[in-house]
Each structure stands twice: as C-alpha cells, then as structure tokens.
Design a protein around this motif. Structure first.
Motif, PDB file in Angstrom:
ATOM      1  N   HIS A 117      23.264  40.277  29.526  1.00 51.21           N
ATOM      2  CA  HIS A 117      22.713  40.019  30.849  1.00 51.21           C
ATOM      3  C   HIS A 117      21.784  38.811  30.837  1.00 51.21           C
ATOM      4  O   HIS A 117      21.769  38.008  31.787  1.00 51.21           O
ATOM      5  CB  HIS A 117      21.964  41.251  31.356  1.00 51.21           C
ATOM      6  N   GLU A 125      23.906  35.811  30.868  1.00 49.39           N
ATOM      7  CA  GLU A 125      24.472  35.611  32.196  1.00 49.39           C
ATOM      8  C   GLU A 125      23.474  34.912  33.122  1.00 49.39           C
ATOM      9  O   GLU A 125      23.840  34.038  33.918  1.00 49.39           O
ATOM     10  CB  GLU A 125      24.869  36.951  32.796  1.00 49.39           C
ATOM     11  N   VAL A 138      37.663  44.383  30.513  1.00 51.31           N
ATOM     12  CA  VAL A 138      36.829  45.373  29.832  1.00 51.31           C
ATOM     13  C   VAL A 138      37.088  45.288  28.333  1.00 51.31           C
ATOM     14  O   VAL A 138      38.200  44.964  27.895  1.00 51.31           O
ATOM     15  CB  VAL A 138      37.116  46.804  30.326  1.00 51.31           C
ATOM     16  N   GLN A 174      43.901  37.628  32.759  1.00 52.17           N
ATOM     17  CA  GLN A 174      43.743  38.044  34.151  1.00 52.17           C
ATOM     18  C   GLN A 174      45.056  37.938  34.937  1.00 52.17           C
ATOM     19  O   GLN A 174      45.387  38.823  35.735  1.00 52.17           O
ATOM     20  CB  GLN A 174      42.660  37.193  34.816  1.00 52.17           C
ATOM     21  N   THR A 230      42.506  43.626  30.782  1.00 46.20           N
ATOM     22  CA  THR A 230      42.120  43.838  32.166  1.00 46.20           C
ATOM     23  C   THR A 230      41.812  45.321  32.381  1.00 46.20           C
ATOM     24  O   THR A 230      42.393  46.204  31.726  1.00 46.20           O
ATOM     25  CB  THR A 230      43.218  43.406  33.150  1.00 46.20           C
ATOM     26  N   ALA A 231      40.902  45.586  33.314  1.00 46.52           N
ATOM     27  CA  ALA A 231      40.565  46.973  33.640  1.00 46.52           C
ATOM     28  C   ALA A 231      41.801  47.718  34.143  1.00 46.52           C
ATOM     29  O   ALA A 231      41.995  48.909  33.853  1.00 46.52           O
ATOM     30  CB  ALA A 231      39.456  47.001  34.676  1.00 46.52           C
ATOM     31  N   GLY A 256      37.657  40.668  35.713  1.00 49.32           N
ATOM     32  CA  GLY A 256      38.244  42.004  35.761  1.00 49.32           C
ATOM     33  C   GLY A 256      38.621  42.534  34.396  1.00 49.32           C
ATOM     34  O   GLY A 256      39.595  43.295  34.257  1.00 49.32           O
ATOM     35  N   LYS A 300      40.583  33.791  29.283  1.00 43.71           N
ATOM     36  CA  LYS A 300      40.385  34.960  30.141  1.00 43.71           C
ATOM     37  C   LYS A 300      41.319  34.918  31.347  1.00 43.71           C
ATOM     38  O   LYS A 300      41.854  35.951  31.772  1.00 43.71           O
ATOM     39  CB  LYS A 300      38.930  35.038  30.591  1.00 43.71           C
ATOM     40  N   THR A 328      30.609  37.516  31.200  1.00 51.63           N
ATOM     41  CA  THR A 328      31.485  37.128  32.313  1.00 51.63           C
ATOM     42  C   THR A 328      32.721  38.013  32.450  1.00 51.63           C
ATOM     43  O   THR A 328      33.603  37.714  33.245  1.00 51.63           O
ATOM     44  CB  THR A 328      31.949  35.663  32.144  1.00 51.63           C
ATOM     45  N   LEU A 329      32.806  39.090  31.690  1.00 52.82           N
ATOM     46  CA  LEU A 329      34.022  39.907  31.714  1.00 52.82           C
ATOM     47  C   LEU A 329      34.309  40.468  33.103  1.00 52.82           C
ATOM     48  O   LEU A 329      35.457  40.480  33.560  1.00 52.82           O
ATOM     49  CB  LEU A 329      33.902  41.046  30.692  1.00 52.82           C
ATOM     50  N   ASP A 330      33.283  40.947  33.770  1.00 52.78           N
ATOM     51  CA  ASP A 330      33.487  41.520  35.112  1.00 52.78           C
ATOM     52  C   ASP A 330      34.095  40.506  36.076  1.00 52.78           C
ATOM     53  O   ASP A 330      34.912  40.860  36.937  1.00 52.78           O
ATOM     54  CB  ASP A 330      32.160  42.024  35.674  1.00 52.78           C
ATOM     55  N   THR A 331      33.701  39.257  35.925  1.00 56.02           N
ATOM     56  CA  THR A 331      34.207  38.206  36.807  1.00 56.02           C
ATOM     57  C   THR A 331      35.726  38.104  36.745  1.00 56.02           C
ATOM     58  O   THR A 331      36.392  37.801  37.747  1.00 56.02           O
ATOM     59  CB  THR A 331      33.586  36.848  36.434  1.00 56.02           C
TER      60      THR A 331
END
Length: 338
Positions: free
Chosen positions: A305, A308, A259, A237, A171-172, A257, A233, A252-255
C-alpha cells in the motif's frame, strides 16, 4: 526466487514505478567506486569488524533508488530521528557500490532483502559460481546471512513481517472459475499455462522449472514481457497469458483484476525485509531498538500500500512514510500552535 542477487537483469522494480536518477554527487560516486574495489573493509577500517557496536549521532541511511527502497529508507530515517539521531538519505542504485560503502561507514543503515542479500554476499565472498545459501526457511537464511555479514563489519538486524518475494498471479475470474487459491491448486487442475515473465524465467529454478517440478504446473510457454510489468499484466488480463510473475508487494494487481496464488510449498526464498547496519557506527542498542519498532507493525500488505501511494498517487516517499508511522503510533503528530 529469480536470482536478482547475482545480476541486475531482474532488478526489483515495482510496476509503474518511476526510476529515479541516483541522488549522488559525482565525487561521492567516485568515492563509492573506490570503496567497492575490495572484498571487505579496507585495512584502515578492519578494526571496525571487532569494534564495539556503535550508536553514532549522525547516520546516513542508504536507498537502492527504487520506490520500495526509498520508502523503507524514509521509514528508517524517521524512526532514527525520533530516537535522537540526525539522518540523511543517500540513494545509490547499484549494490556493487552501496554495499562496500556500508562496510566502510559511508552508509550506516540500508534496507535489504534477506535471501537475496545472503546470496549476493556469498557470491562476493566465494565467487559467482558458489552454491546459493538463501532458503525458503527464514531462520536458515538469517543464519547464513549473518555469518557472511559479520566478517565484513556488518550487523543484520531482525526481520519484520514484510516480505517482498517473487509471486504468481492470475485473473480473479480465472481463479474463481477453476477454484484456485494456491499454486498447488493450479498444478492439480492440469490446466495449460502460458506464463508472462522475464526471459530468464525459462531456466531459473524458482520460475518455470520450479513451477513444473514442485507444483506440477503445465507451463506451456514463457511470454517474455518482464517481471510484473504493465504489458505482462495486460497479457493475463486479456487472456493472452494465464499467469504473470510479479512480487508480493505489487500494489497494482487489483487494477488489472489479478490475484496472487499462494506459494504453499515454498518455492520462493525468504526475502524478508531486514535492516543491515555498519556495526561500528550503527550496531548499538539505540539504533537496534529504534528500527525494531517497525517490525511490530509493517506487513507485506502495508508495504504494498505504501508503494501504491508513491507510484499510483504520486506522493513523496517521505510524506508516505511519515503518515504511516503516525497512523501506527510510532511518531507523534506535530503539536498544534495557537
């Protein structure tokens, strides 16, 4: 890297990707199965191994049937069409089928991954227990791959900048709290790590054993939730696990949270995207030049991208590929008619 080359247990599937049924007629499947019975070109095709490289007008581009392969196949097909070739796309989800079809000229061009394909061809040539030849070093991997592909009548074109290899994400918030940017940072932190991954991660040298040996990471357990799956994931999370095994083109990593932590000691092999062609039909300068144009622009981030847009935005791979090539100046937009 998890050895996807030998078995389909860790088949390359992007999170959220919709598995498509192979767009292959039954008769075609039977032909491909027959083509796959040998270990190289059949006798009537062996002349193709030493034949001059060709630039056939009609070309079949193969896809392995998952999102990223579909997108890459569309990119190849559009570039070849722009160079004057007529193309069609054939989706065959099993490498045991599409690789012999590539040797025999039923498929002319296919997107592959350098280290994975090198190890797969090596196992096919020398047996399943042959030592792996894929390497974290791209030049070493390409040398091995081309040596294995050449006798089969295949030419491996130059890789570009895009690489799809196994990667590890946290997680970030976790990364910020412990000042983590790389796997080396995580190892130096001494933090205990429960890893969400496939069950084979327990024994694969590019997963838990490699994280311990190369980076000194305290992997306390492997939570068998799969490679880059939504449950895996979510487990990171919500704090059930601390790290997840995914891929560098996971969009989908940003979804969640999450990195990626840099593989700064190069635990993973060089799985750069490479076009592989049937030499006699598509090994000539025309095809080579057309596909090389993609190498100047397509990056790992670009590929993520594009994935995605197909998986998350539900756009068609052909539309996504065409829009990308036009945006990069590799295809001309259609002329406006009054």
């Amino acid at each position: 890297m998890i050895r996807r080359a030998r078995r389909e247990t860790y088949r390359r599937v992007h999170p959220g990707a919709r598995r498509r049924r192979p767009r292959v007629a039954l008769g075609t499947v039977l032909v491909l199965v027959l083509a796959g019975c040998g270990t190289g070109p059949s006798l009537e095709h062996r002349g193709a191994v030493t034949a001059p490289p060709g630039d056939s007008h009609r070309l079949t581009v193969g896809s392995a049937g998952f999102t990223e392969s579909d997108v890459l196949a569309q990119l190849y097909a559009l570039l070849l069409q722009d160079a004057g070739h007529r193309t069609k796309i054939l989706s065959v989800t099993n490498r045991e089928l599409y690789e012999p079809a590539l040797e025999n000229g039923q498929i002319d061009v296919v997107p592959e991954y350098a280290a994975t394909f090198a190890d797969w061809l090596n196992a096919k040539t020398h047996g399943p227990d042959a030592p792996t030849v894929g390497s974290p070093d791209l030049a070493t991997t390409m040398t091995a791959l081309r040596a294995l592909a050449g006798p089969r009548g295949l030419t491996v074109l130059d890789p570009g900048r895009a690489v799809d290899q196994n990667a590890f994400a946290v997680t970030a918030a976790f990364a910020a709290e412990h000042r983590l940017k790389s796997l080396s940072d995580l190892g130096a932190s001494g933090l205990p790590v429960r890893l969400a991954a496939g069950d084979e991660c327990v024994v694969r040298p590019y997963c838990a054993p490699g994280l311990r040996k190369v980076y000194g990471i305290d992997v306390t357990a492997v939570d068998p939730k799969g490679v880059g799956t939504t449950p895996a994931k979510q487990a990171v999370q919500n704090g059930q696990d601390q790290m997840v095994l995914t891929t560098t083109t996971d969009a989908t990593l940003d979804t969640f949270g999450l990195v990626l932590l840099a593989d700064d000691k190069r635990l993973q092999n060089a799985d750069y995207v490479v076009p592989v062609v049937n030499r006699a039909r598509a090994g000539g300068p025309g095809v080579t030049h057309a596909l090389a144009r993609l190498n100047t622009v397509l990056t790992t981030a670009d590929l993520a991208h594009l994935n995605e847009q197909v998986d998350g935005w539900r756009r068609l791979p052909e539309d996504v590929a065409r829009a990308y090539l036009r945006a990069e100046g590799l295809l001309q937009a259609p002329s406006a008619h009054p």
